[in-house]
Scaffold this active site. Structure first.
Site, PDB file in Angstrom:
ATOM      1  N   SER A   1     -20.408  94.453  50.188  1.00 43.49           N
ATOM      2  CA  SER A   1     -19.594  95.606  50.580  1.00 43.49           C
ATOM      3  C   SER A   1     -18.463  95.847  49.581  1.00 43.49           C
ATOM      4  CB  SER A   1     -19.093  95.397  52.005  1.00 43.49           C
ATOM      5  OG  SER A   1     -18.854  96.629  52.601  1.00 43.49           O
TER       6      SER A   1
ATOM      7  N   LYS B   1     -18.941  96.136  45.472  1.00 50.22           N
ATOM      8  CA  LYS B   1     -18.370  97.100  44.513  1.00 50.22           C
ATOM      9  C   LYS B   1     -17.687  96.310  43.391  1.00 50.22           C
ATOM     10  CE  LYS B   1     -16.655  99.687  48.592  1.00 50.22           C
ATOM     11  NZ  LYS B   1     -17.716 100.416  49.194  1.00 50.22           N
TER      12      LYS B   1
ATOM     13  N   TRP C   1     -23.568 104.208  56.486  1.00 56.04           N
ATOM     14  CA  TRP C   1     -22.263 104.393  55.832  1.00 56.04           C
ATOM     15  C   TRP C   1     -22.342 104.069  54.334  1.00 56.04           C
ATOM     16  CZ3 TRP C   1     -18.266 107.130  56.781  1.00 56.04           C
ATOM     17  CH2 TRP C   1     -16.975 106.796  56.340  1.00 56.04           C
TER      18      TRP C   1
ATOM     19  N   HIS D   1     -25.104  96.516  58.466  1.00 59.31           N
ATOM     20  CA  HIS D   1     -24.255  96.066  57.374  1.00 59.31           C
ATOM     21  C   HIS D   1     -23.962  94.567  57.503  1.00 59.31           C
ATOM     22  CE1 HIS D   1     -21.330  97.121  54.310  1.00 59.31           C
ATOM     23  NE2 HIS D   1     -20.357  96.515  54.968  1.00 59.31           N
TER      24      HIS D   1
HETATM   25  C1  GTR Z   1     -15.737  99.782  55.049  1.00 57.16           C
HETATM   26  C2  GTR Z   1     -15.625 100.651  53.821  1.00 57.16           C
HETATM   27  C3  GTR Z   1     -16.782 100.404  52.936  1.00 57.16           C
HETATM   28  C4  GTR Z   1     -17.061  98.908  52.749  1.00 57.16           C
HETATM   29  C5  GTR Z   1     -16.760  98.065  53.961  1.00 57.16           C
HETATM   30  C6  GTR Z   1     -16.598  96.557  53.713  1.00 57.16           C
HETATM   31  O1  GTR Z   1     -14.804 100.018  55.983  1.00 57.16           O
HETATM   32  O2  GTR Z   1     -15.581 101.988  54.244  1.00 57.16           O
HETATM   33  O3  GTR Z   1     -16.608 101.074  51.702  1.00 57.16           O
HETATM   34  O4  GTR Z   1     -16.397  98.421  51.649  1.00 57.16           O
HETATM   35  O5  GTR Z   1     -15.624  98.456  54.600  1.00 57.16           O
HETATM   36  O6  GTR Z   1     -16.087  96.134  52.683  1.00 57.16           O
HETATM   37  O7  GTR Z   1     -16.996  95.803  54.588  1.00 57.16           O
END
Ligand code: GTR
Length: 409
Positions: free
Chosen positions: A224, A228, A317, A368
């Site tokens: 996540s 990145k 997402w 996720h």
């Molecule tokens: C979310 C965010 C994502 C992702 C995620 C995470 O809230 O919108 O871009 O990075 O967090 O890191 O778990």
């Protein structure tokens, strides 16, 4: 909806059409409009240009690389842990700047057999419980025992050690240590993702000194926001032979121009996490098409090294199909460099990893997360592509010519 998106992507798969449909900037055309036709032109002209574009418009520019006063303190080295299968090391990595001292605490397990070992370095964005050195707490976010059992060293550090994850006007963490105090921040000054990526490179600075680690076979993995970060760190620091992006989504592997239904957009991410990117990135809120890059070009910066992109089917997402498409579009750069990137034209169904080329992709069923399934796939990919690279420098960033010779993927 998936069918529609796939249809758009497929209609576009011939290359120019996809660029037409999604209006993607071309990784193989320079800013001056020249076609990039050789590995040398990629290396000398286009790659540095794309890197600069990402620094200027997306992640921001780190003001320094390795600090001259960087120190490593291996304060623990305990053999015989994990029932004898590993040695545990704990390392304090410290540095000083005008604003004080910073520390990264590295937890490292190296296998008792098979050293120097290839290594997975996890950027842990899910708190200290996920990297318990005592292993009283074990989670699937960092399955250190599995890594050791499969012959890999397991290394992990907390992103928050480098920079806390909240907007504070960039006064804490490495920003507070190295940025000139009291001066207005430049619009391309580094954000928090760039700070974490900088921290991953400082850990790599240590790993290359550890004779138990094969520094030419270090994988950097993040989930996540950590995913990145792994991509950006891998772009900036070519010592990472393998980069893993797990569910990295917006600002990671997912194409920004897709604006897929239910997916995070540049405007949404900048609003919720104003500290992650540089100030310039905010100019592209709801104006994705004006960005001179898209995320397939970030994936292309990893070329010809190894890259795995993992997505989850219910992770709307993060736009799983947009993550796949970025990998596919980056493949043209791999091909120019004489190796195969992602060998799949269509978004594969769940649990059908595509691991043939030097860009791997899998879609996992579910939500996720960084799960046991994901880890096993990354280890499979590493077994296949990283392990056999052991005897020869083909993963080394400067080994462009050997990359081109080895076209067997
Ligand atoms: C979310 C965010 C994502 C992702 C995620 C995470 O809230 O919108 O871009 O990075 O967090 O890191 O778990």
């Amino acid at each position: 909806m998936r069918t529609n998106l796939t249809a758009v992507a497929l209609a576009a798969s011939a290359g120019p059409l996809l660029a037409g449909q999604l209006n993607l900037p071309d990784p193989l055309t320079t800013t001056n409009g020249l076609s990039v036709t050789s590995a040398q032109m990629w290396r000398q002209t286009r790659r540095p240009e794309i890197l600069e574009l990402f620094r200027t418009h997306v992640y921001g520019r780190a003001p320094l690389g390795r600090p001259t006063n960087l120190k490593f303190d291996v304060w623990e080295s305990a053999p015989g842990v994990m029932d004898g299968a590993a040695t545990r090391k704990q390392v304090r990595i410290s540095y000083q700047g005008p604003g004080g001292e910073g520390r990264i605490n590295l937890v490292l397990f190296v296998p008792t057999k098979g050293r120097p070992a290839p290594c997975f370095l996890l950027i842990c964005n899910r708190g200290a419980t996920n990297l318990d050195p005592t292993r009283v707490v074990k989670t699937e976010f960092w399955p250190a025992e599995r890594l050791i059992a499969r012959g890999y060293a397991a290394a992990a550090f907390l992103n928050a050690d480098v920079d806390p994850d909240f907007p504070d006007g960039f006064t804490n963490g490495v920003h507070g240590i190295f940025d000139a105090p009291g001066q207005k921040r430049a619009p391309d000054a580094w954000g928090t993702l760039a700070a974490w990526a900088w921290g991953a490179s400082r850990v790599m600075d240590y790993l290359v000194t550890d004779t138990d680690i094969d520094a030419e076979r270090v994988a950097l993995i993040g989930h996540s926001r950590g995913g990145k970060t792994a991509l950006w760190a891998g772009a900036e620091d070519e010592r990472f032979a393998f980069v893993v992006s797990n569910d990295s989504g917006c600002g990671g592997a997912a194409l920004a121009r897709r604006r897929a239904p239910r997916a995070e957009t540049i405007a949404a991410i900048n609003q919720r996490f104003p500290h992650w990117f540089c100030e310039n990135y905010h100019r592209y809120n709801n104006r994705e098409d004006e960005l001179p890059v898209d995320q397939h070009m970030l994936a292309a910066l990893i070329a010809p090294r190894l890259l795995c992109i993992g997505s989850a089917s219910e992770d709307w997402w993060a736009d799983p199909e947009g993550e796949f498409l970025a990998g596919r579009e980056a493949s043209r750069v791999y091909q120019l460099l004489g190796v195969e990137g992602l060998k799949a034209e269509e978004w594969p169904p769940p649990e059908s990893p595509r691991h043939d080329g030097r860009i791997g992709y899998h879609l996992r069923s579910g939500k996720h997360g960084l799960t046991e399934y994901d880890w096993e796939r990354y280890l499979d990919f590493a077994d296949r592509h990283l392990r056999r690279a052991a005897h020869g420098a083909r993963n080394h960033p400067t080994a462009g010519s050997s990359e081109q010779r080895d076209n067997s993927d």
